[in-house]
Design an enzyme around this catalytic site. Structure first.
Site, PDB file in Angstrom:
ATOM      1  N   GLU A  14      -9.323   5.338   3.210  1.00  0.00           N
ATOM      2  CA  GLU A  14     -10.070   4.632   3.606  1.00  0.00           C
ATOM      3  C   GLU A  14      -9.684   3.539   3.752  1.00  0.00           C
ATOM      4  O   GLU A  14      -8.414   3.900   3.153  1.00  0.00           O
ATOM      5  CB  GLU A  14     -11.348   4.418   2.316  1.00  0.00           C
ATOM      6  CG  GLU A  14     -10.911   2.886   1.860  1.00  0.00           C
ATOM      7  CD  GLU A  14     -10.463   3.764   0.847  1.00  0.00           C
ATOM      8  OE1 GLU A  14      -9.123   2.830   0.671  1.00  0.00           O
ATOM      9  OE2 GLU A  14     -10.384   4.516   0.777  1.00  0.00           O
TER      10      GLU A  14
ATOM     11  N   LYS B 174       0.798  -1.251   0.037  1.00  0.00           N
ATOM     12  CA  LYS B 174       0.460  -0.051   0.063  1.00  0.00           C
ATOM     13  C   LYS B 174       0.848   1.056  -0.032  1.00  0.00           C
ATOM     14  O   LYS B 174       0.655   2.220  -0.337  1.00  0.00           O
ATOM     15  CB  LYS B 174      -1.003   0.378   0.987  1.00  0.00           C
ATOM     16  CG  LYS B 174      -1.850  -1.048   1.275  1.00  0.00           C
ATOM     17  CD  LYS B 174      -2.648  -0.807   0.063  1.00  0.00           C
ATOM     18  CE  LYS B 174      -3.926  -2.117   0.488  1.00  0.00           C
ATOM     19  NZ  LYS B 174      -5.258  -1.205  -1.319  1.00  0.00           N
TER      20      LYS B 174
ATOM     21  N   SER C  24       2.070 -10.157  -0.530  1.00  0.00           N
ATOM     22  CA  SER C  24       1.568  -8.634   0.039  1.00  0.00           C
ATOM     23  C   SER C  24       1.799  -7.750   0.706  1.00  0.00           C
ATOM     24  O   SER C  24       1.753  -6.472   0.587  1.00  0.00           O
ATOM     25  CB  SER C  24      -0.043  -8.606  -0.749  1.00  0.00           C
ATOM     26  OG  SER C  24      -0.828  -9.085  -0.138  1.00  0.00           O
TER      27      SER C  24
END
Length: 397
Positions: A110, A88, A377
């Site tokens: 969010e 991210k 990830s």
């Protein structure tokens, strides 16, 4: 493979938004179109990816897992080793530079699993910007460590108590905030979702994953992998891995959705196995909805995969038969979580554990000279309480 028209991937994508947001979305599109060809912007982004995020991330040969399964050679792209512990941060760094370029002073985000919230709070702190993160109450409870991190980084975390109190509802609240405070605020969306230009922009900031992985596997094995594997919630880590390989037609691509507890509506988040085409939160794609078009509840042991829609580019890749999408149930993901920890000394995020679970099944059906490249990830620190509770439940179940 090229998308058919700007903002669309075949019949998927588009810009479905309130009139209040059309101007800001067009402003964002123009700013990004200018920034991505601006050498100063590109250089600063590359500097931060190297010296703040910690890129490039390694490509690790999972030797013990490979030996244990007796099939394909398994490589792990280690996004868990970035600053903040997940992919991210790649997108957050890119978008914070864009927000600063647009002279926005307040960042809205969010988050589901909390990793995007942590990444956004991190970059907002790095550049001295106000940060507000919306998070479903259910997700706040199961991802408490990430809530604490966001607060330590100076972000205001707003609990969303409407609907299912998960990611879908957090996105809705973030968009409401943006409508109200559009003049000074930048909406830093975390996945390859939402109205144009977000799906393309987030993909572009995440494709560094696939660019690095492609070069690294060629260096390690002198050839491309037989198959790429990545989990798919909204779809940013997977599209980041897949995109640089799209023209390598001999490389198979597999996205892994959350099969949850069962195939019963409300018990899973497998959009391609029970979903249909519709519009949700700005984009046309596959969504889980009933016959009346009402959004169905979703479930996954992994907060980051617990969402009713999938990124429009994934819908297009499936439609074009360039990628395939499967799903993995909660117990399989839990087993993969433990297997990777015990065999490789790596504790994966529950999101990533879905990709590992598919790879475990797939590798056994492949030969020893074939290669699976799996995107790891994120790391699993945030999921320890969820895993321990699930393990305890299995003992007494």
């Amino acid at each position: 493979m090229e998308q058919s028209r700007k903002g669309w991937f075949g019949e998927f994508g588009g810009r479905f938004a309130p009139e209040t947001l059309m101007g800001p979305l067009i402003e964002l599109e123009r700013a990004y179109d200018e920034a991505k060809v601006d050498s100063v912007f590109i250089q600063e982004l590359q500097y931060l990816l190297k010296n703040f995020v910690g890129r490039e991330t390694p490509l690790t040969f999972a030797s013990r897992l490979t030996e244990h399964l007796g099939g394909a050679r398994i490589y792990l792209k280690r996004e868990d080793l970035t600053h903040t512990g997940a992919h991210k941060i790649n997108n957050a760094v890119g978008q914070i530079l864009l927000a600063r370029r647009m002279k926005k002073k307040r960042i809205i985000a969010e988050t589901g699993a909390g990793q995007h919230g942590v990444a956004t709070a991190t970059v907002a702190a790095r550049f001295g910007l106000e940060c507000v993160v919306y998070m479903g109450k259910v997700d706040m409870e199961r991802q408490a460590p990430n809530v604490q991190r966001m607060k330590l980084l100076g972000a205001k975390v707003v609990a969303v108590e409407s609907g299912t109190q998960t990611l879908k509802d957090a996105v809705s609240e973030a968009m409401r905030d943006w409508v109200t405070n559009v003049g000074n605020s930048y909406y830093l969306l975390g996945s390859a979702l939402g109205p144009h230009p977000y799906p393309s922009m987030v993909r572009d900031f995440q494709k560094v994953i696939g660019e690095e992985a492609r070069a690294q596997i060629l260096l390690a094995e002198k050839r491309l992998p037989d198959e790429l594997v990545a989990c798919v919630g909204g779809g940013s880590n997977s599209i980041g891995l897949f995109h640089p390989f799209l023209s390598d037609f001999l490389v198979r691509m597999t996205g892994v959705e959350a099969g949850g507890r069962s195939s019963v509506p409300g018990e899973h988040a497998a959009r391609f196995d029970g979903g249909s085409i519709g519009v949700l939160q700005g984009t046309q794609t596959y969504i889980l909805q009933d016959a009346s078009g009402q959004i169905q509840n979703t479930h996954s042991i992994s907060a980051g995969l617990d969402y009713a829609a999938v990124g429009p580019e994934h819908a297009w890749l499936r439609d074009q038969k360039r990628a395939q999408y499967v799903n993995v149930r909660d117990p399989e993901a839990l087993d993969a979580f433990h297997l990777l920890a015990k065999l490789e000394g790596i504790i994966p995020a529950l999101e990533s554990s879905h990709a590992i679970a598919y790879a475990v099944k797939r590798a056994r059906d492949m030969t020893k000279d074939q290669i699976l490249l799996v995107n790891l990830s994120g790391r699993g620190d945030k999921d320890l309480n969820t895993v321990l509770e699930a393990d305890e439940g299995k003992k007494h179940g």
